[in-house]
Write a protein that holds these residues in place. Sequence first.
Motif, PDB file in Angstrom:
ATOM      1  N   MET A  39     -32.944  -2.910  34.395  1.00 29.76           N
ATOM      2  CA  MET A  39     -34.158  -4.036  33.620  1.00 29.76           C
ATOM      3  C   MET A  39     -34.616  -5.206  34.835  1.00 29.76           C
ATOM      4  O   MET A  39     -35.698  -5.364  34.635  1.00 29.76           O
ATOM      5  CB  MET A  39     -33.429  -4.678  32.449  1.00 29.76           C
ATOM      6  N   GLN A  40     -33.860  -5.307  35.667  1.00 26.18           N
ATOM      7  CA  GLN A  40     -34.270  -6.349  36.554  1.00 26.18           C
ATOM      8  C   GLN A  40     -34.896  -5.927  37.821  1.00 26.18           C
ATOM      9  O   GLN A  40     -35.533  -6.605  38.589  1.00 26.18           O
ATOM     10  CB  GLN A  40     -32.968  -7.225  36.984  1.00 26.18           C
ATOM     11  N   ALA A  41     -34.846  -4.780  37.937  1.00 24.63           N
ATOM     12  CA  ALA A  41     -35.482  -3.974  39.188  1.00 24.63           C
ATOM     13  C   ALA A  41     -36.894  -3.949  39.146  1.00 24.63           C
ATOM     14  O   ALA A  41     -37.567  -3.617  37.963  1.00 24.63           O
ATOM     15  CB  ALA A  41     -34.806  -2.747  39.493  1.00 24.63           C
ATOM     16  N   PRO A  42     -37.624  -4.015  40.123  1.00 24.94           N
ATOM     17  CA  PRO A  42     -38.963  -3.495  40.161  1.00 24.94           C
ATOM     18  C   PRO A  42     -39.294  -2.272  39.676  1.00 24.94           C
ATOM     19  O   PRO A  42     -38.421  -1.302  39.901  1.00 24.94           O
ATOM     20  CB  PRO A  42     -39.582  -3.788  41.663  1.00 24.94           C
ATOM     21  N   LEU A  43     -40.646  -2.074  39.060  1.00 26.25           N
ATOM     22  CA  LEU A  43     -40.690  -0.718  38.360  1.00 26.25           C
ATOM     23  C   LEU A  43     -41.338   0.224  39.388  1.00 26.25           C
ATOM     24  O   LEU A  43     -42.619   0.635  39.601  1.00 26.25           O
ATOM     25  CB  LEU A  43     -41.790  -0.976  37.352  1.00 26.25           C
ATOM     26  N   SER A  44     -40.375   0.766  40.117  1.00 25.48           N
ATOM     27  CA  SER A  44     -40.637   2.005  40.957  1.00 25.48           C
ATOM     28  C   SER A  44     -39.282   2.853  40.882  1.00 25.48           C
ATOM     29  O   SER A  44     -38.475   2.353  40.569  1.00 25.48           O
ATOM     30  CB  SER A  44     -41.056   1.794  42.439  1.00 25.48           C
ATOM     31  N   GLU A  45     -39.794   4.071  40.996  1.00 30.88           N
ATOM     32  CA  GLU A  45     -38.629   5.274  40.875  1.00 30.88           C
ATOM     33  C   GLU A  45     -37.426   4.806  41.681  1.00 30.88           C
ATOM     34  O   GLU A  45     -36.195   4.697  41.360  1.00 30.88           O
ATOM     35  CB  GLU A  45     -39.055   6.510  41.189  1.00 30.88           C
ATOM     36  N   LYS A  46     -37.813   4.651  43.133  1.00 34.14           N
ATOM     37  CA  LYS A  46     -36.584   4.272  44.026  1.00 34.14           C
ATOM     38  C   LYS A  46     -35.920   3.103  43.721  1.00 34.14           C
ATOM     39  O   LYS A  46     -34.650   3.007  43.654  1.00 34.14           O
ATOM     40  CB  LYS A  46     -37.497   4.193  45.245  1.00 34.14           C
ATOM     41  N   THR A  47     -36.775   2.148  43.350  1.00 32.50           N
ATOM     42  CA  THR A  47     -36.048   0.865  42.809  1.00 32.50           C
ATOM     43  C   THR A  47     -34.986   0.769  41.687  1.00 32.50           C
ATOM     44  O   THR A  47     -33.987   0.323  41.569  1.00 32.50           O
ATOM     45  CB  THR A  47     -36.940  -0.413  42.857  1.00 32.50           C
ATOM     46  N   LEU A  48     -35.488   1.530  40.775  1.00 30.84           N
ATOM     47  CA  LEU A  48     -34.922   1.740  39.675  1.00 30.84           C
ATOM     48  C   LEU A  48     -33.557   2.677  39.709  1.00 30.84           C
ATOM     49  O   LEU A  48     -32.594   2.022  39.359  1.00 30.84           O
ATOM     50  CB  LEU A  48     -35.757   2.367  38.446  1.00 30.84           C
TER      51      LEU A  48
END
Length: 178
Positions: A39-48
């Motif tokens: 939930m705290q990660a930036p919205l990109s596949e890699k970062t999630l």
Amino acid sequence: AKLTSRYFYESFKSTHEVFDTVFKHLMRDLMGAVSSAIMQAPLSEKTLLEAGLGAFLRFIRDDPRRVQIILIDGVWREQAKLREGESDLRVYQQFIETLTQGLHPRVSTEIALKLAASGLVGAAIHTAIAWYDTGFKAELDSVVKHNLFAWGGLRRWMKLTVPGSEDKTHTVRTGICL
């Protein structure tokens, strides 16, 4: 637990019940840590994915006893419960399935997300156990990257099944899937 036998059996019917209680508590904490990180990660596949896998691996590393409880004994116990439809592990698999569906909404019906999610959970579990067996020698980021290889393979496979996304015949002919 340093409890007297009487107090133990007043609180729990068996050692299996104690194990199940501890397992559920740890799974709740694990899912909370993973969900919070995502939930705290930036919205990109890699970062999630990095956030979720990193939270999972940190949770294991922070208390190595969790490896035995969650990833070894718990998985075998949960496999029996899966057959009965009562598994807590199913929640984690459904979480991965939902995440995958959200990241790839056009996934082909050729891919059974339930099976793919189960495979990704298995890869994460076995990678974490291998990391534990080495005394957590590898850096966390390196272990996360190794888990991401499995996600990359699934991503590639999903792209191959989306009509018009790539030349499937070349890929099938050359045997290159990743």
